[in-house]
Design a protein around this motif. Structure first.
Motif, PDB file in Angstrom:
ATOM      1  N   GLY A   1       2.229  -7.601  -8.641  1.00  0.00           N
ATOM      2  CA  GLY A   1       3.643  -7.380  -8.372  1.00  0.00           C
ATOM      3  C   GLY A   1       3.961  -7.032  -6.930  1.00  0.00           C
ATOM      4  N   ARG A   2       2.966  -6.971  -6.083  1.00  0.00           N
ATOM      5  CA  ARG A   2       3.176  -6.682  -4.660  1.00  0.00           C
ATOM      6  C   ARG A   2       2.520  -7.779  -3.836  1.00  0.00           C
ATOM      7  NH1 ARG A   2       3.946  -1.010  -3.578  1.00  0.00           N
ATOM      8  NH2 ARG A   2       5.172  -0.214  -5.287  1.00  0.00           N
ATOM      9  N   GLU A   3       3.064  -8.018  -2.666  1.00  0.00           N
ATOM     10  CA  GLU A   3       2.524  -9.041  -1.775  1.00  0.00           C
ATOM     11  C   GLU A   3       1.168  -8.620  -1.211  1.00  0.00           C
ATOM     12  OE1 GLU A   3       3.840 -12.083  -0.967  1.00  0.00           O
ATOM     13  OE2 GLU A   3       5.319 -11.652  -2.525  1.00  0.00           O
ATOM     14  N   ILE A   4       0.286  -9.587  -0.989  1.00  0.00           N
ATOM     15  CA  ILE A   4      -0.989  -9.298  -0.338  1.00  0.00           C
ATOM     16  C   ILE A   4      -0.694  -8.808   1.077  1.00  0.00           C
ATOM     17  CG2 ILE A   4      -3.110 -10.330   0.576  1.00  0.00           C
ATOM     18  CD1 ILE A   4      -3.089 -12.187  -1.867  1.00  0.00           C
ATOM     19  N   GLY A   5      -1.329  -7.715   1.456  1.00  0.00           N
ATOM     20  CA  GLY A   5      -1.120  -7.116   2.768  1.00  0.00           C
ATOM     21  C   GLY A   5      -0.028  -6.054   2.792  1.00  0.00           C
ATOM     22  N   GLU A   6       0.751  -5.949   1.713  1.00  0.00           N
ATOM     23  CA  GLU A   6       1.809  -4.936   1.648  1.00  0.00           C
ATOM     24  C   GLU A   6       1.181  -3.542   1.588  1.00  0.00           C
ATOM     25  OE1 GLU A   6       5.479  -3.633  -1.310  1.00  0.00           O
ATOM     26  OE2 GLU A   6       4.641  -5.649  -1.453  1.00  0.00           O
ATOM     27  N   MET A   7       1.761  -2.598   2.324  1.00  0.00           N
ATOM     28  CA  MET A   7       1.262  -1.224   2.355  1.00  0.00           C
ATOM     29  C   MET A   7       1.585  -0.529   1.026  1.00  0.00           C
ATOM     30  SD  MET A   7      -0.374   0.689   4.505  1.00  0.00           S
ATOM     31  CE  MET A   7      -0.026  -0.115   6.055  1.00  0.00           C
ATOM     32  N   LEU A   8       0.550  -0.040   0.354  1.00  0.00           N
ATOM     33  CA  LEU A   8       0.725   0.660  -0.920  1.00  0.00           C
ATOM     34  C   LEU A   8       0.762   2.167  -0.722  1.00  0.00           C
ATOM     35  CD1 LEU A   8      -1.810  -1.386  -3.090  1.00  0.00           C
ATOM     36  CD2 LEU A   8       0.682  -1.643  -3.000  1.00  0.00           C
ATOM     37  N   VAL A   9      -0.090   2.663   0.173  1.00  0.00           N
ATOM     38  CA  VAL A   9      -0.214   4.102   0.427  1.00  0.00           C
ATOM     39  C   VAL A   9      -0.322   4.306   1.935  1.00  0.00           C
ATOM     40  CG1 VAL A   9      -1.648   6.150   0.055  1.00  0.00           C
ATOM     41  CG2 VAL A   9      -1.408   4.469  -1.768  1.00  0.00           C
ATOM     42  N   HIS A  10       0.407   5.285   2.437  1.00  0.00           N
ATOM     43  CA  HIS A  10       0.311   5.648   3.850  1.00  0.00           C
ATOM     44  C   HIS A  10      -0.603   6.862   4.005  1.00  0.00           C
ATOM     45  CE1 HIS A  10       4.057   3.293   4.037  1.00  0.00           C
ATOM     46  NE2 HIS A  10       3.592   2.969   5.228  1.00  0.00           N
TER      47      HIS A  10
END
Length: 92
Positions: free
Chosen positions: A37-46
């Motif tokens: 459900g999220r794009e590859i490379g999208e930041m999940l956790v900072h």
């Protein structure tokens, strides 16, 4: 002929964090394609995000993987112990 760098088998000792432990991410985590459900490379956790350990799993019969819920981000991400620290205010 060697197998490369030897790494400790984590599951021979107790997990570093238990379910319910408040933790802080020590690294940024991007989606490598395993987070649906999220794009590859999208930041999940900072780096610095605070979450709670929900569950503990095992990967390759060697490593503990901690399912950490980052409530403010609305994500549950699998992380290794080296990517987490106990949240300072939880330690007293």
């Amino acid at each position: 002929m060697g197998l490369g760098r030897e790494e400790e088998i984590e599951i021979r000792r107790q997990p570093v964090f238990m379910p319910g432990t408040k933790v802080r991410a020590t690294r940024y985590v991007k989606n490598d394609g395993t987070f649906a459900g999220r794009e590859i490379g999208e930041m999940l956790v900072h780096k610095g995000d605070v979450g709670y350990v929900r569950d503990i799993g095992v990967f390759l019969q060697r490593y503990y993987i901690y399912a950490v819920e980052f409530i403010e981000r609305g994500t549950v991400v699998g992380m290794r112990a080296r990517e987490l620290n106990v949240e300072a205010e939880a330690v007293k």
